[in-house]
Design a protein around this motif. Structure first.
Motif, PDB file in Angstrom:
ATOM      1  N   ILE A   1       0.848  -1.190   0.000  1.00 50.00           N
ATOM      2  CA  ILE A   1       0.000   0.000   0.000  1.00 50.00           C
ATOM      3  C   ILE A   1       0.887   1.245   0.000  1.00 50.00           C
ATOM      4  O   ILE A   1       1.932   1.281   0.668  1.00 50.00           O
ATOM      5  N   VAL A   2       0.453   2.262  -0.743  1.00 50.16           N
ATOM      6  CA  VAL A   2       1.187   3.524  -0.821  1.00 50.16           C
ATOM      7  C   VAL A   2       0.415   4.606  -0.082  1.00 50.16           C
ATOM      8  O   VAL A   2      -0.787   4.782  -0.287  1.00 50.16           O
ATOM      9  N   GLY A   3       1.118   5.327   0.790  1.00 49.62           N
ATOM     10  CA  GLY A   3       0.538   6.465   1.490  1.00 49.62           C
ATOM     11  C   GLY A   3       1.257   7.755   1.116  1.00 49.62           C
ATOM     12  O   GLY A   3       2.294   7.738   0.443  1.00 49.62           O
ATOM     13  N   ASN A   4       0.712   8.864   1.561  1.00 52.42           N
ATOM     14  CA  ASN A   4       1.184  10.209   1.222  1.00 52.42           C
ATOM     15  C   ASN A   4       2.093  10.740   2.344  1.00 52.42           C
ATOM     16  O   ASN A   4       1.749  10.661   3.521  1.00 52.42           O
ATOM     17  N   HIS A   5       3.235  11.295   1.955  1.00 52.55           N
ATOM     18  CA  HIS A   5       4.209  11.830   2.922  1.00 52.55           C
ATOM     19  C   HIS A   5       4.593  13.265   2.561  1.00 52.55           C
ATOM     20  O   HIS A   5       5.708  13.702   2.813  1.00 52.55           O
ATOM     21  N   THR A   6       3.647  13.990   1.971  1.00 49.32           N
ATOM     22  CA  THR A   6       3.798  15.333   1.391  1.00 49.32           C
ATOM     23  C   THR A   6       4.677  15.286   0.140  1.00 49.32           C
ATOM     24  O   THR A   6       5.335  14.287  -0.141  1.00 49.32           O
TER      25      THR A   6
ATOM     26  N   LEU B   1      -1.434  21.861   3.174  1.00 46.14           N
ATOM     27  CA  LEU B   1      -2.500  21.172   2.452  1.00 46.14           C
ATOM     28  C   LEU B   1      -2.204  21.117   0.964  1.00 46.14           C
ATOM     29  O   LEU B   1      -2.357  20.068   0.322  1.00 46.14           O
ATOM     30  N   GLU B   2      -1.770  22.236   0.398  1.00 45.70           N
ATOM     31  CA  GLU B   2      -1.450  22.272  -1.034  1.00 45.70           C
ATOM     32  C   GLU B   2      -0.349  21.267  -1.373  1.00 45.70           C
ATOM     33  O   GLU B   2      -0.411  20.591  -2.401  1.00 45.70           O
ATOM     34  N   ASN B   3       0.647  21.187  -0.527  1.00 43.65           N
ATOM     35  CA  ASN B   3       1.767  20.292  -0.777  1.00 43.65           C
ATOM     36  C   ASN B   3       1.339  18.825  -0.670  1.00 43.65           C
ATOM     37  O   ASN B   3       1.782  17.974  -1.445  1.00 43.65           O
ATOM     38  N   THR B   4       0.463  18.547   0.283  1.00 44.93           N
ATOM     39  CA  THR B   4      -0.055  17.188   0.441  1.00 44.93           C
ATOM     40  C   THR B   4      -0.888  16.784  -0.763  1.00 44.93           C
ATOM     41  O   THR B   4      -0.752  15.671  -1.287  1.00 44.93           O
ATOM     42  N   LEU B   5      -1.757  17.684  -1.225  1.00 44.19           N
ATOM     43  CA  LEU B   5      -2.592  17.381  -2.387  1.00 44.19           C
ATOM     44  C   LEU B   5      -1.759  17.259  -3.660  1.00 44.19           C
ATOM     45  O   LEU B   5      -2.085  16.470  -4.555  1.00 44.19           O
ATOM     46  N   LYS B   6      -0.675  18.019  -3.741  1.00 46.30           N
ATOM     47  CA  LYS B   6       0.232  17.886  -4.877  1.00 46.30           C
ATOM     48  C   LYS B   6       0.860  16.497  -4.890  1.00 46.30           C
ATOM     49  O   LYS B   6       0.979  15.858  -5.950  1.00 46.30           O
TER      50      LYS B   6
ATOM     51  N   GLN C   1      -0.466  13.826  -3.580  1.00 47.21           N
ATOM     52  CA  GLN C   1      -1.526  12.871  -3.922  1.00 47.21           C
ATOM     53  C   GLN C   1      -1.754  12.826  -5.423  1.00 47.21           C
ATOM     54  O   GLN C   1      -1.914  11.746  -6.011  1.00 47.21           O
ATOM     55  N   LYS C   2      -1.750  13.979  -6.051  1.00 51.00           N
ATOM     56  CA  LYS C   2      -1.943  14.044  -7.498  1.00 51.00           C
ATOM     57  C   LYS C   2      -0.789  13.366  -8.222  1.00 51.00           C
ATOM     58  O   LYS C   2      -0.986  12.648  -9.217  1.00 51.00           O
ATOM     59  N   THR C   3       0.428  13.572  -7.732  1.00 48.90           N
ATOM     60  CA  THR C   3       1.606  12.959  -8.348  1.00 48.90           C
ATOM     61  C   THR C   3       1.554  11.449  -8.233  1.00 48.90           C
ATOM     62  O   THR C   3       1.827  10.726  -9.201  1.00 48.90           O
ATOM     63  N   ILE C   4       1.203  10.956  -7.048  1.00 49.12           N
ATOM     64  CA  ILE C   4       1.103   9.508  -6.843  1.00 49.12           C
ATOM     65  C   ILE C   4       0.020   8.925  -7.744  1.00 49.12           C
ATOM     66  O   ILE C   4       0.222   7.908  -8.408  1.00 49.12           O
ATOM     67  N   SER C   5      -1.132   9.586  -7.788  1.00 55.94           N
ATOM     68  CA  SER C   5      -2.246   9.094  -8.595  1.00 55.94           C
ATOM     69  C   SER C   5      -1.927   9.087 -10.081  1.00 55.94           C
ATOM     70  O   SER C   5      -2.384   8.223 -10.828  1.00 55.94           O
ATOM     71  N   SER C   6      -1.133  10.065 -10.522  1.00 55.90           N
ATOM     72  CA  SER C   6      -0.853  10.204 -11.950  1.00 55.90           C
ATOM     73  C   SER C   6      -0.020   9.061 -12.511  1.00 55.90           C
ATOM     74  O   SER C   6       0.050   8.878 -13.728  1.00 55.90           O
ATOM     75  N   VAL C   7       0.605   8.304 -11.646  1.00 59.28           N
ATOM     76  CA  VAL C   7       1.425   7.176 -12.107  1.00 59.28           C
ATOM     77  C   VAL C   7       0.542   6.067 -12.672  1.00 59.28           C
ATOM     78  O   VAL C   7       0.965   5.275 -13.492  1.00 59.28           O
ATOM     79  N   PHE C   8      -0.730   6.055 -12.272  1.00 59.75           N
ATOM     80  CA  PHE C   8      -1.628   4.985 -12.664  1.00 59.75           C
ATOM     81  C   PHE C   8      -2.754   5.499 -13.553  1.00 59.75           C
ATOM     82  O   PHE C   8      -3.066   6.678 -13.558  1.00 59.75           O
ATOM     83  N   ASP C   9      -3.374   4.561 -14.262  1.00 56.98           N
ATOM     84  CA  ASP C   9      -4.453   4.933 -15.162  1.00 56.98           C
ATOM     85  C   ASP C   9      -5.734   5.263 -14.404  1.00 56.98           C
ATOM     86  O   ASP C   9      -6.592   5.987 -14.898  1.00 56.98           O
ATOM     87  N   THR C  10      -5.866   4.708 -13.217  1.00 55.96           N
ATOM     88  CA  THR C  10      -7.057   4.972 -12.409  1.00 55.96           C
ATOM     89  C   THR C  10      -6.621   5.335 -10.995  1.00 55.96           C
ATOM     90  O   THR C  10      -5.445   5.283 -10.655  1.00 55.96           O
ATOM     91  N   PHE C  11      -7.575   5.665 -10.167  1.00 54.98           N
ATOM     92  CA  PHE C  11      -7.272   6.023  -8.788  1.00 54.98           C
ATOM     93  C   PHE C  11      -7.344   4.813  -7.852  1.00 54.98           C
ATOM     94  O   PHE C  11      -7.174   4.939  -6.651  1.00 54.98           O
ATOM     95  N   MET C  12      -7.575   3.634  -8.404  1.00 61.15           N
ATOM     96  CA  MET C  12      -7.838   2.473  -7.564  1.00 61.15           C
ATOM     97  C   MET C  12      -6.624   2.068  -6.720  1.00 61.15           C
ATOM     98  O   MET C  12      -6.766   1.405  -5.702  1.00 61.15           O
ATOM     99  N   HIS C  13      -5.439   2.472  -7.143  1.00 64.82           N
ATOM    100  CA  HIS C  13      -4.237   2.053  -6.425  1.00 64.82           C
ATOM    101  C   HIS C  13      -3.854   3.021  -5.300  1.00 64.82           C
ATOM    102  O   HIS C  13      -2.968   2.729  -4.523  1.00 64.82           O
ATOM    103  N   THR C  14      -4.485   4.171  -5.240  1.00 64.59           N
ATOM    104  CA  THR C  14      -4.094   5.151  -4.241  1.00 64.59           C
ATOM    105  C   THR C  14      -4.886   4.945  -2.956  1.00 64.59           C
ATOM    106  O   THR C  14      -5.934   4.306  -2.944  1.00 64.59           O
ATOM    107  N   SER C  15      -4.382   5.474  -1.876  1.00 64.03           N
ATOM    108  CA  SER C  15      -5.062   5.328  -0.598  1.00 64.03           C
ATOM    109  C   SER C  15      -5.233   6.699   0.041  1.00 64.03           C
ATOM    110  O   SER C  15      -4.715   7.700  -0.437  1.00 64.03           O
ATOM    111  N   ASN C  16      -5.967   6.715   1.143  1.00 63.39           N
ATOM    112  CA  ASN C  16      -6.171   7.963   1.874  1.00 63.39           C
ATOM    113  C   ASN C  16      -5.310   8.007   3.128  1.00 63.39           C
ATOM    114  O   ASN C  16      -5.646   8.675   4.104  1.00 63.39           O
ATOM    115  N   LEU C  17      -4.197   7.288   3.113  1.00 69.39           N
ATOM    116  CA  LEU C  17      -3.296   7.267   4.258  1.00 69.39           C
ATOM    117  C   LEU C  17      -2.282   8.401   4.160  1.00 69.39           C
ATOM    118  O   LEU C  17      -1.714   8.654   3.099  1.00 69.39           O
TER     119      LEU C  17
END
Length: 217
Positions: free
Chosen positions: A82-87, A102-107, A109-125
């Motif tokens: 599982i992948v979580g967010n560390h800013t 908050l902006e840095n955290t969301l950035k 999250q967007k970067t992590i999500s962009s690696v995949f075709d869908t959001f199914m691999h990302t988490s809210n951790l």
């Protein structure tokens, strides 16, 4: 001398009860986590070592590192972790405004999500770098459905003033069923972590423990 305790005191967990410090269970389960990656060679070494013990873990990734090494993030997911967010830039919350944090955290999250075709691999951790997050920052992240993951046991693998043996003992002596344990897949922690991790896995595996990723979905 470290002012952060190896094992988080119960009083701290109670004061910051909305954060997750461990996962109570009657089973012999440990939750290994790795901060600050992905890092070339080191993260792949961790993945290979975990696989030897059928261990799953949670990787709290820095967005900037994901930008540099998206292929490593894909390997983490492919191996079932599982992948979580560390800013995005490993920000210290106590020295950062709520807006920027908050902006840095969301950035990230967007970067992590962009690696995949869908959001199914990302988490809210989410794990705050250094464990330092203000009350306002924490409230905002909780309000947008992040789960803030802290720890029960910290290995201090990044600390150049401790020996690899001490790093190992920090975990073996303090971890128990349900413990969330912190390691780092970083250059700074490499010496201690690469010594301690295989021995931690072997020790607890022989005691009948399994190693699971943190997943509330």
């Amino acid at each position: 001398m470290n002012i952060i305790p190896i094992k988080t005191p119960l009083v701290v967990k109670k004061i910051f009860s909305k954060y997750i410090w461990d996962i109570p269970t009657t089973k012999r389960v440990l939750y290994l986590t790795f901060d600050d990656g992905p890092t070339p060679e080191i993260t792949h070494w961790v993945l290979k070592t975990l696989k030897q013990y059928q261990a799953k873990a949670t990787f709290f990734c820095i967005g900037n590192n994901v930008e540099k090494h998206p292929e490593i993030l894909k390997d983490i997911i492919t191996e079932g972790h599982i992948v979580g967010n560390h800013t995005h830039n490993h920000l210290k919350g106590w020295k950062t405004s709520k807006k920027l944090y908050l902006e840095n955290t969301l950035k990230a999250q967007k970067t992590i999500s962009s690696v995949f075709d869908t959001f199914m691999h990302t988490s809210n951790l989410f794990r705050p770098p250094y464990g330092k997050i203000t009350n306002k920052q924490g409230k905002k992240l909780l309000a947008i459905d992040y789960k803030i993951i802290m720890w029960d046991v910290i290995s201090f693998d990044w600390d150049k003033n401790i020996t690899p043996e001490t790093c190992l003992n920090n975990v073996i002596k303090k971890a128990k069923s349900g413990s969330i344990i912190v390691f780092h897949d970083s250059v700074k922690a490499q010496k201690n972590m690469t010594y301690a991790l295989p021995k931690v896995l072997e020790h607890f595996y022989n005691l009948g423990f399994t190693f699971e990723a943190i997943n509330f979905n």
